[in-house]
Design a protein around this motif. Structure first.
Motif, PDB file in Angstrom:
ATOM      1  N   ARG A  89       4.262  64.769 -40.674  1.00 14.96           N
ATOM      2  CA  ARG A  89       3.044  64.050 -40.139  1.00 14.96           C
ATOM      3  C   ARG A  89       2.953  63.848 -38.744  1.00 14.96           C
ATOM      4  N   VAL A  90       4.083  63.138 -38.399  1.00 15.54           N
ATOM      5  CA  VAL A  90       4.057  62.726 -36.788  1.00 15.54           C
ATOM      6  C   VAL A  90       4.410  64.072 -36.018  1.00 15.54           C
ATOM      7  N   LEU A  91       5.206  64.899 -36.580  1.00 17.14           N
ATOM      8  CA  LEU A  91       5.209  66.166 -35.740  1.00 17.14           C
ATOM      9  C   LEU A  91       3.918  66.945 -35.615  1.00 17.14           C
ATOM     10  N   ALA A  92       3.083  67.018 -36.534  1.00 11.16           N
ATOM     11  CA  ALA A  92       1.924  67.661 -36.604  1.00 11.16           C
ATOM     12  C   ALA A  92       0.728  66.980 -35.616  1.00 11.16           C
TER      13      ALA A  92
ATOM     14  N   ARG B  22      -4.125  68.039 -25.382  1.00 10.56           N
ATOM     15  CA  ARG B  22      -4.700  67.056 -24.328  1.00 10.56           C
ATOM     16  C   ARG B  22      -3.689  66.608 -23.441  1.00 10.56           C
ATOM     17  N   HIS B  23      -2.563  66.364 -23.814  1.00 11.44           N
ATOM     18  CA  HIS B  23      -1.482  66.022 -23.054  1.00 11.44           C
ATOM     19  C   HIS B  23      -0.247  66.785 -22.972  1.00 11.44           C
ATOM     20  N   ARG B  24       0.393  67.000 -21.845  1.00 11.82           N
ATOM     21  CA  ARG B  24       1.824  67.662 -21.706  1.00 11.82           C
ATOM     22  C   ARG B  24       2.806  67.030 -22.594  1.00 11.82           C
ATOM     23  N   TYR B  25       2.676  65.565 -22.485  1.00 15.25           N
ATOM     24  CA  TYR B  25       3.517  64.433 -23.416  1.00 15.25           C
ATOM     25  C   TYR B  25       2.836  63.485 -23.964  1.00 15.25           C
ATOM     26  N   VAL B  26       2.660  63.768 -25.227  1.00 17.05           N
ATOM     27  CA  VAL B  26       1.819  62.613 -25.861  1.00 17.05           C
ATOM     28  C   VAL B  26       2.392  61.264 -26.160  1.00 17.05           C
ATOM     29  N   PRO B  27       1.395  60.156 -25.699  1.00 18.87           N
ATOM     30  CA  PRO B  27       1.707  59.008 -25.525  1.00 18.87           C
ATOM     31  C   PRO B  27       2.155  58.300 -26.970  1.00 18.87           C
ATOM     32  N   GLU B  28       3.077  57.341 -27.108  1.00 20.31           N
ATOM     33  CA  GLU B  28       3.683  57.185 -28.335  1.00 20.31           C
ATOM     34  C   GLU B  28       2.321  56.082 -29.095  1.00 20.31           C
ATOM     35  N   ALA B  29       1.558  55.549 -28.326  1.00 21.62           N
ATOM     36  CA  ALA B  29       0.274  55.039 -28.609  1.00 21.62           C
ATOM     37  C   ALA B  29      -0.727  55.731 -29.721  1.00 21.62           C
ATOM     38  N   ASP B  30      -0.929  57.035 -28.895  1.00 25.16           N
ATOM     39  CA  ASP B  30      -1.731  57.894 -29.607  1.00 25.16           C
ATOM     40  C   ASP B  30      -1.232  58.352 -30.958  1.00 25.16           C
ATOM     41  N   ILE B  31       0.083  58.379 -30.902  1.00 26.03           N
ATOM     42  CA  ILE B  31       0.883  58.944 -32.234  1.00 26.03           C
ATOM     43  C   ILE B  31       0.588  57.943 -33.320  1.00 26.03           C
ATOM     44  N   SER B  32       0.647  56.617 -32.955  1.00 26.70           N
ATOM     45  CA  SER B  32       0.386  55.602 -34.196  1.00 26.70           C
ATOM     46  C   SER B  32      -1.069  55.821 -34.449  1.00 26.70           C
ATOM     47  N   ARG B  33      -1.925  56.028 -33.689  1.00 25.95           N
ATOM     48  CA  ARG B  33      -3.290  55.918 -33.948  1.00 25.95           C
ATOM     49  C   ARG B  33      -3.592  56.914 -34.903  1.00 25.95           C
ATOM     50  N   LEU B  34      -3.183  58.037 -34.308  1.00 27.63           N
ATOM     51  CA  LEU B  34      -3.595  59.262 -35.056  1.00 27.63           C
ATOM     52  C   LEU B  34      -2.821  59.746 -36.410  1.00 27.63           C
ATOM     53  N   SER B  35      -1.771  59.067 -36.447  1.00 25.82           N
ATOM     54  CA  SER B  35      -0.799  59.086 -37.682  1.00 25.82           C
ATOM     55  C   SER B  35      -1.226  58.175 -38.778  1.00 25.82           C
ATOM     56  N   GLY B  36      -1.702  57.027 -38.434  1.00 23.28           N
ATOM     57  CA  GLY B  36      -2.005  56.103 -39.324  1.00 23.28           C
ATOM     58  C   GLY B  36      -0.935  55.299 -39.659  1.00 23.28           C
ATOM     59  N   LEU B  37       0.182  55.385 -39.070  1.00 28.04           N
ATOM     60  CA  LEU B  37       1.643  54.766 -39.249  1.00 28.04           C
ATOM     61  C   LEU B  37       1.551  53.723 -38.529  1.00 28.04           C
ATOM     62  N   THR B  38       2.353  52.697 -38.707  1.00 27.42           N
ATOM     63  CA  THR B  38       2.515  51.477 -37.853  1.00 27.42           C
ATOM     64  C   THR B  38       3.347  51.862 -36.614  1.00 27.42           C
ATOM     65  N   PRO B  39       3.207  50.856 -35.458  1.00 25.73           N
ATOM     66  CA  PRO B  39       4.273  51.305 -34.364  1.00 25.73           C
ATOM     67  C   PRO B  39       5.824  51.448 -34.780  1.00 25.73           C
TER      68      PRO B  39
ATOM     69  N   ILE C  83      11.662  67.127 -30.948  1.00 24.17           N
ATOM     70  CA  ILE C  83      10.672  66.912 -30.237  1.00 24.17           C
ATOM     71  C   ILE C  83      11.473  66.416 -28.850  1.00 24.17           C
ATOM     72  N   HIS C  84      10.656  66.306 -27.599  1.00 24.69           N
ATOM     73  CA  HIS C  84      11.635  65.888 -26.313  1.00 24.69           C
ATOM     74  C   HIS C  84      11.070  64.711 -25.859  1.00 24.69           C
ATOM     75  N   ARG C  85      11.744  63.600 -25.648  1.00 26.42           N
ATOM     76  CA  ARG C  85      11.185  62.567 -25.046  1.00 26.42           C
ATOM     77  C   ARG C  85      11.291  62.412 -23.490  1.00 26.42           C
ATOM     78  N   TRP C  86       9.810  62.050 -23.225  1.00 22.32           N
ATOM     79  CA  TRP C  86       9.731  62.216 -21.447  1.00 22.32           C
ATOM     80  C   TRP C  86       9.535  60.684 -21.079  1.00 22.32           C
ATOM     81  N   VAL C  87      10.179  60.339 -19.884  1.00 16.15           N
ATOM     82  CA  VAL C  87       9.691  59.149 -19.505  1.00 16.15           C
ATOM     83  C   VAL C  87       9.213  59.299 -17.996  1.00 16.15           C
ATOM     84  N   GLY C  88       7.956  58.888 -17.798  1.00 14.31           N
ATOM     85  CA  GLY C  88       7.212  59.108 -16.580  1.00 14.31           C
ATOM     86  C   GLY C  88       6.428  57.681 -16.438  1.00 14.31           C
TER      87      GLY C  88
ATOM     88  N   TYR D 267       4.212  56.604 -18.296  1.00 18.22           N
ATOM     89  CA  TYR D 267       4.417  56.312 -19.486  1.00 18.22           C
ATOM     90  C   TYR D 267       5.549  57.107 -20.438  1.00 18.22           C
ATOM     91  N   VAL D 268       5.756  56.466 -21.557  1.00 18.01           N
ATOM     92  CA  VAL D 268       6.622  57.338 -22.433  1.00 18.01           C
ATOM     93  C   VAL D 268       6.022  58.367 -23.359  1.00 18.01           C
TER      94      VAL D 268
END
Ligand code: ATP
Ligand code: MG
Length: 301
Positions: free
Chosen positions: A20-23, A31-48, A64-69, A71-72
């Motif tokens: 689910r998180v992968l999807a 929308r993003h080259r790197y998807v913000p962690e907050a979006d993942i929470s919101r869109l997956s319905g899982l807690t942070p 997945i690749h983690r990117w630190v700019g 934002y993460v």
């Protein structure tokens, strides 16, 4: 191990929340080259906290690749994308098991595979966007205007295009693999035993083989309204029964395309050049183009 092979191994260890998180990351990558962690929470319905746990697992698996700019953020890896596609194809009952690689190249990886009903199939993973001049050329025309084109999008588009081409030409009897299914950047088609023409140095019936290639070009053009546009001795397979098969269709164009004439000419030229150089067969390009473009009854040698 190749990306697809790692994906198949990893898929067995994934839990529904991992997928689910992968999807969700895949979805938000439009929308993003790197998807913000907050979006993942919101869109997956899982807690942070749950999301954080899943992201660590997925990173650990190399999906997945983690990117630190500023934002993460996170982006799918090739293996991650392969996992999503394989999961869907397995669930759709199209693939049972992935076998040996048939051809692993710059723009695609093709595998021998088995369908659930025991049929031998070929599974082609499109891999574009990895800096290549040729790719840019092949893609020109159908992704022209987009400035940033992600590898994800390019590869999926190539698979969709190839599947579409096979679905158009196959019912007209053009000698191509039978299209079976497509998901994301992956095309599933019938497996055909054969050797690429460029590897064949001796042919007893070279005239007939050439005629058959040209007849298939003609039927694709006349009946299906399609030009291959990347035809050469690299994309024609010679089967053990001496019949041919035309593969690798993502860059096809319709016969009403503004460059149709140029592309048809180049396709035929490539084939004639090969047969002249390797088989010492000389044919008139102009006569053949005339044959292909106009209604008539096949090719006399
Ligand atoms: N349906 C099929 N059945 C059997 N083998 C296949 C099939 N499709 C492709 N192959 C094998 O995979 C190879 C590569 O396929 P294809 O030409 O479609 O991909 P490509 O985009 O040219 O890849 P590359 O980047 O390696 O050039 C072929 O040369 C052939 O050996
Ligand atoms: Mg090819």
């Amino acid at each position: 191990m190749s990306s697809a092979e790692i994906a198949v191994k990893t898929l067995r260890r994934l839990e529904p929340e991992d997928l689910r998180v992968l999807a969700v990351i895949e979805l938000d990558m439009s929308r993003h080259r790197y998807v913000p962690e907050a979006d993942i929470s919101r869109l997956s319905g899982l807690t942070p906290k749950q999301v954080n746990y899943r992201l660590q697992r997925l990173s650990g698996f190399g999906l997945i690749h983690r990117w630190v700019g500023p934002y993460v953020g996170y982006a799918l890896s090739t293996v991650g994308y392969d996992c999503l596609a394989m999961n869907s194809l397995v669930k759709a009952d199209l693939i049972e098991a992935l076998g040996k690689p048939l051809g692993v190249g710059k723009e695609s990886d093709v595998y021998d595979a088995l369908s659930p009903d025991g049929r031998r199939i070929a599974v082609k993973f499109h891999r574009l966007g990895r800096i290549s001049f040729r790719q840019t050329r092949r893609l020109r025309g159908y992704v022209a205007e987009r400035r940033h084109i992600s590898w994800l999008y390019q590869s999926r588009l190539a698979a969709e295009r190839e599947f579409e081409a096979l679905r158009i030409v196959h019912p007209h009897g053009v000698s191509v693999p039978e299209p079976i299914g497509q998901n994301r950047h992956v095309v599933v088609m019938s497996f055909i035993e054969g050797v690429e023409l460029y590897k064949v140095s001796e042919m007893r019936n070279a005239e007939e083989v050439l005629n058959e290639v040209l007849e298939n070009v003609r039927v694709a053009y006349q009946k299906a309204g399609v030009i291959h546009a990347d035809l050469s001795e690299f994309n024609v397979l010679l089967k053990p029964d001496s019949h041919i098969l035309i593969i690798d269709w993502p860059q096809f164009v319709r016969t009403d395309h503004p460059n149709a004439d140029v592309l048809l000419r180049r396709d035929v030229e490539n084939i004639l050049r090969f047969f002249q150089r390797k088989m010492r067969i000389k044919r008139s390009l102009e006569d053949i183009l005339e044959h292909i473009r106009h209604i008539n009854m096949g090719f006399a040698s």
